[in-house]
Scaffold this active site. Structure first.
Site, PDB file in Angstrom:
ATOM      1  CD  GLU A   1       0.153  -1.209   3.210  1.00 18.93           C
ATOM      2  OE1 GLU A   1       0.193  -2.218   2.492  1.00 18.93           O
ATOM      3  OE2 GLU A   1       0.413  -1.225   4.418  1.00 18.93           O
TER       4      GLU A   1
ATOM      5  CD  GLU B   1      -2.648  -3.463  -0.724  1.00 19.31           C
ATOM      6  OE1 GLU B   1      -1.974  -2.723   0.020  1.00 19.31           O
ATOM      7  OE2 GLU B   1      -2.905  -4.639  -0.433  1.00 19.31           O
TER       8      GLU B   1
END
Length: 709
Positions: free
Chosen positions: A324, A349
């Site tokens: 992420e 994410e």
């Protein structure tokens, strides 16, 4: 009765001018050797040169700091044996009007980049030399101690300049052109989670410390460079890239990727980056939908704070599914063929933009604060965009894996606990397992049930993000905020402990998708086999969703080894069909083949491994192959394919082959979990949410782990 302070002002005395309260020190992190609690890190600047032919990164790091106490004797940073320090120097804080530092890049072989400050000589830019030493810390890092000038005052800004080179760094993955899809240019990416970025640059490598950063990067001609930054520009005349991250982030979220990458817009604030041969597929699968997911997340949790949300697809050597990194999600390109897994992983994410990136767990012991909340938010977003049935199916698939592990390990096993204690020397990456995600999700879901209204709980999470954005928190911050937002629960003295799943979600809205799976599984485990086979063959699984088929195959895996006549019938019914499906389906069927020693389908296992370079599709099969009679087959396939594997993956498979590991044997480096026990601090005199005693140490099957970071 209220206590009276001994320094209370006497009647009639003048009131002293109010001073702002000091910033709280970062939470203590046993995975960090640094002296982060003694300093405030204001900004860091990186000058980086990528040297792929030497597999070397040359860097110059400028840290802008101030001491929280007068005359600190030393600054201690996290580092790594892969870093070779060339020099460390000290410089007084620049004037507010001074331009940001720039960097000069010497000819390779003449050392790392050199800092350059406006209106100063080269000698002044270099600063005053400081003594330093590197000491062992753990097997994943070193401590770098820098002696500071004795006259340094508290809250007096200063800079420390470190010039270094990094080779064989765990955070920096160099790929020869042959390991890319295009086979044309070298490729490099960094992966800092959890404690690898100390081999990328010296830092306070703890999630408790956040700062803004900027970077100047020089790369070979024709190589595109991207970073997790809110602003980026390529200066053609200089041949360098400039990046700036305007929001504070922890060190592990500073990320870089460089290679033969091309962009395509997929929305008003999003684009995908990929190798040219992958770009059309990536664009067609994500065009328009990422904006839908961002908009849904904003409706639930407030404005997206990071400006752009771009995605870069990395070669199969990327060691996890997705990461992420702010503004620039890294995701493995192998997932492109599995549409539903792609959707879930990218939405996960996206959710991290609020939970994990904006509000971060202050210690790795409470990683569930990021992963559990992100998983909950991911499922709220999928419900908003794809409906409750699909969300319930995906949740059932994951929770089925959770219960499988809990049956294997037992509910009292330390590894099955939510709240953990990280023992000194244990790599925090070993805490990354299924329980971090799904036990965290179950606990957050439990909180949502306490308040009785998912929309009100969404409002709470929005307020929580607004309060703590760009900071790091501990679990008690979340729990105290929850009770403050829902005072009626505080008045009831609600006490909730995070043990084995506190609250199983109601998945009845997904029954139209999960019932057929259960029915088909029951048919295959019924007697007589001939009747079961006839009934099962009437069910067309080619029309099923990927998660339905994966759930069905996981159930069969749970029952393996199966009677040989059942495996033979399964193969006759499904083998050719499954062979045409995506890799998430194929690997599950091939694990059934391997665990049941079904030789007629071994050629499919060989072909799969000959075409896979991703650890998420190779490691589980090699672990299963090495449990018994098929180890010689595994060795044969490995020797034929090892040249196409990244050296890190090659070493991992060699370790599996040499130790003969399997799902029920000793844990490998990839699947082991070393955890401890912990109890959250609470005030016994007031109602509180308590995180119960927790603790671990055992194996998690890689196929069960959501390996998105």
């Amino acid at each position: 009765m209220a206590a009276q302070c001994c320094c209370r002002k006497a009647p009639g005395a003048e009131a002293a001018p109010a001073r702002p309260p000091p910033e709280p020190p970062p939470a203590l992190d046993v995975a960090s050797a640094s002296s982060a609690q003694l300093f405030r890190l204001r900004h860091l600047q990186l000058g980086l040169e990528l040297r792929p032919e030497a597999r070397e990164l040359a860097g110059c790091l400028v840290l802008e700091l101030c001491a929280l106490r007068p005359a600190p004797r030393a600054l201690v940073l996290d580092a790594h044996p892969a870093l070779r320090l060339h020099s460390v120097s000290f410089r007084r804080a620049p004037a507010a009007s001074e331009s940001p530092c720039t960097f000069a890049f010497p000819v390779p072989g003449l050392g790392p980049p050199l800092p350059a400050f406006a209106n100063t000589s080269d000698a002044e830019s270099a600063g005053c030399p400081l003594a330093f030493r590197l000491d062992p810390f753990t097997d994943y890092g070193s401590s770098l101690t820098v002696t500071l000038p004795p006259e340094l005052q508290a809250h007096q800004p200063f800079q420390v300049i470190l010039r270094y080179t990094s080779t064989d760094a765990p955070a920096i993955w160099w790929l020869d052109p042959e390991l890319t899809y295009g086979n044309a240019k070298p490729f490099v990416f960094t992966q800092g989670h959890s404690v690898c970025n100390r081999s990328f640059f010296p830092c306070f490598d703890t999630p408790a410390v956040k700062c803004t950063y900027s970077a100047v990067v020089k790369a070979p001609l024709g190589v595109q460079v991207l970073m997790s930054a809110t602003r980026s520009v390529y200066v053609e005349g200089e041949g360098v890239y400039h990046f700036h991250m305007e929001h504070p982030v922890p060190a592990y979220l500073v990320a870089l990727v460089a290679g033969d990458l091309k962009p395509a817009d997929i929305g008003p604030r999003s684009r995908v980056w990929a190798e040219p041969c992958l770009l059309p597929t990536a664009t067609s699968k994500l065009s328009g939908v990422v904006e839908q997911w961002l908009s849904a997340a904003e409706r639930l949790y407030g404005p997206y704070m990071w400006g752009r949300y771009d995605i870069v697809f990395l070669p199969p050597s990327f060691p996890i599914v997705a990461m992420e990194n702010p503004c620039l999600t890294f995701i493995i390109s192998s997932i492109l063929e599995s549409d539903e897994f792609l959707v879930i992983d990218v939405i996960h994410e996206v959710a991290h933009s609020w939970f994990g990136n904006a509000v971060t767990n202050a210690t790795w012991e409470e990683m569930w604060l990021s992963e559990g909340l992100a998983t909950y938010a991911q499922r709220r977003i999928t419900t908003e965009t794809y409906g409750a049935a699909f969300t319930c199916l995906e949740t059932a698939f994951r929770l089925d894996a959770l219960h499988r592990q809990m049956r294997l390990l037992g509910e009292d096993s330390p590894v099955s606990k939510l709240q953990v204690k990280l023992e000194p020397g244990v790599n925090p990456s070993h805490l990354m397992n299924l329980f971090t995600y799904e036990k965290g999700y179950c606990f957050v879901y439990y909180l949502s049930q306490l308040c009785g209204d998912p929309q009100r709980f969404d409002d709470f999470l929005r307020a929580y993000v607004e309060k703590y954005k760009f900071t790091s928190v501990v679990a008690q911050d979340l729990l105290d905020s929850f009770l403050s937002f829902f005072p009626e629960l505080k008045e009831q003295s609600v006490d909730c402990r995070a043990g084995p799943p506190l609250a199983e979600p109601d998945l009845s809205q997904g029954s139209s998708l999960t019932r057929p799976v259960e029915a088909l599984f029951q048919l295959w485990t019924a007697e007589p086999l001939e009747q079961a086979t006839a009934s099962a063959s009437a069910i067309d699984i080619s029309k099923w969703r990927t998660f339905q088929t994966a759930l069905f195959l996981d159930r069969l895996l749970d029952g393996s080894p199966l009677p040989q006549e059942v495996v033979m019938s399964l193969s006759k019914c499904y083998s050719s069909l499954l062979d045409s499906m995506n890799a998430e389906i194929r690997i599950r069927w091939l694990q059934i083949v391997v665990r049941n020693d079904y030789y007629p389908d071994l050629h499919r296992v060989r072909r799969f491994l000959e075409n896979q370079m991703s650890r998420m599709y190779t490691i589980p099969l090699y672990e299963d192959l090495c449990t018994g009679a098929l180890k010689s087959f595994a060795l044969e396939v490995f020797y034929q394919t090892q040249g196409r594997l990244h050296p890190n993956l090659r070493r991992t498979i060699q370790q599996i082959l040499s130790q003969g590991l399997g799902p029920s044997a000793e844990p490998s480096a990839e699947t082991s979990t070393e955890l401890g026990s912990a109890e959250a601090d609470t005030n016994p005199d007031s109602p509180a949410l308590l995180l119960g005693d927790e603790a671990p140490s055992s194996t998690i099957s890689l196929r069960d782990v959501n390996v998105s970071a």
